[in-house]
Design a protein around this motif. Structure first.
Motif, PDB file in Angstrom:
ATOM      1  N   PRO A  40      -2.284  95.326  46.025  1.00 37.73           N
ATOM      2  CA  PRO A  40      -1.652  94.086  46.840  1.00 37.73           C
ATOM      3  C   PRO A  40      -0.926  93.116  45.898  1.00 37.73           C
ATOM      4  O   PRO A  40      -1.143  92.797  44.864  1.00 37.73           O
ATOM      5  N   THR A  41      -0.050  92.431  46.743  1.00 34.84           N
ATOM      6  CA  THR A  41       0.709  91.264  46.349  1.00 34.84           C
ATOM      7  C   THR A  41       0.905  90.228  47.074  1.00 34.84           C
ATOM      8  O   THR A  41       0.844  90.249  48.416  1.00 34.84           O
ATOM      9  N   ALA A  42       0.581  88.889  46.734  1.00 37.83           N
ATOM     10  CA  ALA A  42       0.277  87.822  47.344  1.00 37.83           C
ATOM     11  C   ALA A  42       1.246  86.415  46.940  1.00 37.83           C
ATOM     12  O   ALA A  42       1.369  86.310  45.682  1.00 37.83           O
ATOM     13  N   TYR A  43       1.620  85.641  47.663  1.00 36.19           N
ATOM     14  CA  TYR A  43       2.606  84.739  47.464  1.00 36.19           C
ATOM     15  C   TYR A  43       2.002  83.498  47.857  1.00 36.19           C
ATOM     16  O   TYR A  43       1.520  83.157  49.120  1.00 36.19           O
ATOM     17  N   VAL A  44       1.906  82.351  47.132  1.00 33.70           N
ATOM     18  CA  VAL A  44       1.529  80.931  47.454  1.00 33.70           C
ATOM     19  C   VAL A  44       2.759  80.217  47.928  1.00 33.70           C
ATOM     20  O   VAL A  44       3.760  80.168  47.093  1.00 33.70           O
ATOM     21  N   PRO A  45       2.638  79.713  48.989  1.00 29.19           N
ATOM     22  CA  PRO A  45       3.850  79.127  49.407  1.00 29.19           C
ATOM     23  C   PRO A  45       4.007  77.679  48.858  1.00 29.19           C
ATOM     24  O   PRO A  45       3.142  76.945  48.426  1.00 29.19           O
ATOM     25  N   VAL A  46       5.222  77.280  48.366  1.00 27.77           N
ATOM     26  CA  VAL A  46       5.598  76.355  47.414  1.00 27.77           C
ATOM     27  C   VAL A  46       6.675  75.611  47.692  1.00 27.77           C
ATOM     28  O   VAL A  46       7.851  76.191  48.088  1.00 27.77           O
ATOM     29  N   SER A  47       6.542  74.105  48.278  1.00 40.95           N
ATOM     30  CA  SER A  47       7.791  73.384  48.651  1.00 40.95           C
ATOM     31  C   SER A  47       8.894  73.170  47.410  1.00 40.95           C
ATOM     32  O   SER A  47       8.328  73.072  46.271  1.00 40.95           O
ATOM     33  N   THR A  48      10.079  73.176  48.001  1.00 44.70           N
ATOM     34  CA  THR A  48      11.187  72.730  47.298  1.00 44.70           C
ATOM     35  C   THR A  48      11.653  71.691  47.696  1.00 44.70           C
ATOM     36  O   THR A  48      12.692  71.212  47.006  1.00 44.70           O
ATOM     37  N   ASP A  49      11.009  70.681  47.987  1.00 41.43           N
ATOM     38  CA  ASP A  49      11.355  69.453  48.450  1.00 41.43           C
ATOM     39  C   ASP A  49      11.467  68.501  47.236  1.00 41.43           C
ATOM     40  O   ASP A  49      10.325  68.081  46.608  1.00 41.43           O
ATOM     41  N   THR A  50      12.511  67.982  46.902  1.00 47.68           N
ATOM     42  CA  THR A  50      12.690  66.961  45.594  1.00 47.68           C
ATOM     43  C   THR A  50      12.746  65.504  46.005  1.00 47.68           C
ATOM     44  O   THR A  50      13.303  64.627  45.336  1.00 47.68           O
ATOM     45  N   SER A  51      12.512  65.197  47.219  1.00 43.20           N
ATOM     46  CA  SER A  51      12.535  63.984  47.733  1.00 43.20           C
ATOM     47  C   SER A  51      11.751  62.941  46.969  1.00 43.20           C
ATOM     48  O   SER A  51      10.747  63.271  46.277  1.00 43.20           O
ATOM     49  N   ASP A  52      12.041  61.649  46.841  1.00 35.72           N
ATOM     50  CA  ASP A  52      11.305  60.694  46.249  1.00 35.72           C
ATOM     51  C   ASP A  52       9.760  60.698  46.770  1.00 35.72           C
ATOM     52  O   ASP A  52       8.972  60.653  45.981  1.00 35.72           O
ATOM     53  N   ALA A  53       9.699  60.905  47.976  1.00 37.67           N
ATOM     54  CA  ALA A  53       8.445  60.733  48.638  1.00 37.67           C
ATOM     55  C   ALA A  53       7.682  62.071  48.205  1.00 37.67           C
ATOM     56  O   ALA A  53       6.285  61.925  47.885  1.00 37.67           O
ATOM     57  N   ALA A  54       8.232  63.297  48.144  1.00 39.97           N
ATOM     58  CA  ALA A  54       7.566  64.599  47.832  1.00 39.97           C
ATOM     59  C   ALA A  54       7.046  64.648  46.489  1.00 39.97           C
ATOM     60  O   ALA A  54       6.170  65.100  46.025  1.00 39.97           O
ATOM     61  N   VAL A  55       7.803  63.956  45.454  1.00 38.49           N
ATOM     62  CA  VAL A  55       7.367  63.666  43.917  1.00 38.49           C
ATOM     63  C   VAL A  55       6.760  62.354  43.418  1.00 38.49           C
ATOM     64  O   VAL A  55       6.655  62.483  42.209  1.00 38.49           O
ATOM     65  N   GLU A  56       6.318  61.822  44.516  1.00 38.19           N
ATOM     66  CA  GLU A  56       5.896  60.328  43.955  1.00 38.19           C
ATOM     67  C   GLU A  56       4.658  60.710  43.189  1.00 38.19           C
ATOM     68  O   GLU A  56       3.835  61.618  43.338  1.00 38.19           O
ATOM     69  N   THR A  57       4.536  59.842  42.047  1.00 37.34           N
ATOM     70  CA  THR A  57       3.127  59.900  41.395  1.00 37.34           C
ATOM     71  C   THR A  57       2.413  59.012  41.763  1.00 37.34           C
ATOM     72  O   THR A  57       2.536  57.930  41.978  1.00 37.34           O
ATOM     73  N   VAL A  58       1.066  59.637  42.004  1.00 44.69           N
ATOM     74  CA  VAL A  58      -0.127  58.890  42.726  1.00 44.69           C
ATOM     75  C   VAL A  58      -1.241  59.104  41.678  1.00 44.69           C
ATOM     76  O   VAL A  58      -1.781  60.336  41.449  1.00 44.69           O
ATOM     77  N   ASP A  59      -1.715  58.127  41.637  1.00 50.63           N
ATOM     78  CA  ASP A  59      -3.476  58.302  40.893  1.00 50.63           C
ATOM     79  C   ASP A  59      -2.876  59.054  39.430  1.00 50.63           C
ATOM     80  O   ASP A  59      -3.798  59.672  38.806  1.00 50.63           O
ATOM     81  N   GLY A  60      -1.986  58.715  38.894  1.00 46.09           N
ATOM     82  CA  GLY A  60      -1.485  59.277  37.519  1.00 46.09           C
ATOM     83  C   GLY A  60      -1.136  60.705  37.564  1.00 46.09           C
ATOM     84  O   GLY A  60      -0.854  61.364  36.305  1.00 46.09           O
ATOM     85  N   ILE A  61      -0.620  61.213  38.761  1.00 51.34           N
ATOM     86  CA  ILE A  61      -0.263  62.539  38.860  1.00 51.34           C
ATOM     87  C   ILE A  61       1.055  62.726  39.399  1.00 51.34           C
ATOM     88  O   ILE A  61       1.128  62.392  40.626  1.00 51.34           O
ATOM     89  N   TYR A  62       2.230  63.268  38.867  1.00 49.61           N
ATOM     90  CA  TYR A  62       3.398  63.580  39.487  1.00 49.61           C
ATOM     91  C   TYR A  62       3.132  64.444  40.565  1.00 49.61           C
ATOM     92  O   TYR A  62       2.654  65.656  40.559  1.00 49.61           O
ATOM     93  N   ALA A  63       3.965  64.117  41.722  1.00 52.69           N
ATOM     94  CA  ALA A  63       3.729  64.917  43.083  1.00 52.69           C
ATOM     95  C   ALA A  63       2.409  65.418  43.312  1.00 52.69           C
ATOM     96  O   ALA A  63       2.196  66.701  43.736  1.00 52.69           O
TER      97      ALA A  63
END
Length: 297
Positions: free
Chosen positions: A60-83
């Motif tokens: 079996p092969t499985a895929y984890v869905p990953v966003s490609t949104d690079t907007s400022d809101a999507a990659v905002e650093t919160v609590d010391g962690i980027y995006a």
């Protein structure tokens, strides 16, 4: 060569193209100007190439869905962690995929280094203290939120070993005791995560291109008492004479024959139930995409 064949029973091939754990939007070299996040997005392209180039897989092969949104809101650093929101959401998605498939072994194609957290945590829940982790990486990946570098990839091993953001830790079905983790090939001893690694008690074996390295790894494994192994390979550990498709590597890294020798040796000492390849950054293909964008094709 190894005791986990790519088509072995219970083996899941997990495609996890996460890029958000690599903080920073700078372009590299001749990447097209005005296109931020292209270096990071190369990690999104890398897993597909790894899958395409790998031997045929009849499991079996499985895929984890990953966003490609690079907007400022999507990659905002919160609590010391980027995006942070995207990384936590995708970690949970990966764990759901693993929980549903419940594989006995996992091969993961990433993505940056944090793609190993979900599959190795799944394996830790399945095998408990009988699982040891070899973290083959030039960098420690034992940072914590609040460090100068905010990418979660630099915190991935610390999180897997039970230290880090409380919400991330709560998502994990299990962690791996630091005494069951061995760094192999670590050479960035100036990284802020080194102090945390040493405090946690995570051992290291450097690479001197001799069989002595293998003996030290096997001695550590014997002392751990574990009979199953999960191996994380950050491709930037490799020497540029052998591989250039990763960022940050140099000509004092691990040679490919040494990596294969080590994996072959440990496969005789225990069952390899996890293998991750991470940090494949095919920047040349992104440069080619920029060229194609400007040609009348």
């Amino acid at each position: 060569m190894t005791s986990m064949h790519p088509s072995g029973p219970g083996n899941l091939r997990l495609i996890f193209p996460q890029w958000q754990g690599a903080a920073g939007a700078g372009a590299v070299g001749s990447l097209p100007a005005g296109q931020p996040h292209q270096t990071q997005l190369s990690y999104h392209l890398g897993p597909a190439l790894l899958q395409m180039l790998s031997p045929d897989h009849d499991g079996p092969t499985a895929y984890v869905p990953v966003s490609t949104d690079t907007s400022d809101a999507a990659v905002e650093t919160v609590d010391g962690i980027y995006a942070r929101r995207a990384v936590l959401r995708q970690l949970r998605a990966g764990l759901r995929v693993l929980s549903e498939a419940d594989p006995a072994s996992v091969v993961t194609f990433g993505g940056e280094c944090s793609v190993s957290v979900a599959p190795f945590s799944h394996l830790a829940a399945r095998y408990g203290p009988d699982l040891a982790v070899l973290w083959v990486d030039a960098h420690p990946d034992t940072g914590t939120p609040g460090d100068s570098y905010t990418g979660f990839r630099s915190m991935s091993l610390a999180t897997l070993a039970g230290e880090g953001d409380a919400e991330f830790l709560a998502a994990l079905p299990a962690v791996v005791a630091p005494s069951n983790v061995l760094h192999v090939g670590l050479r960035d001893w100036q990284d802020p995560g080194i102090a945390n690694k040493q405090r946690m008690g995570i051992s290291s074996v450097g690479i001197t291109d001799t069989p002595e390295d293998t003996r030290r790894i096997l001695d550590w494994l014997a002392l751990s008492g574990a009979t199953r192994l999960a191996i994380h390979v950050d491709l930037d550990v490799l020497d540029r004479r052998d591989f250039t498709g990763a960022t940050g590597n140099g000509t004092r890294g691990m040679r490919v024959p040494d990596l294969l020798r080590i994996i072959d040796a440990v496969s005789d000492a225990g069952e390899i139930v996890g293998l991750s390849l991470a940090q494949h950054a095919p920047l040349e293909l992104l440069r080619l995409r920029g060229l194609l964008r400007d040609l009348p094709v």
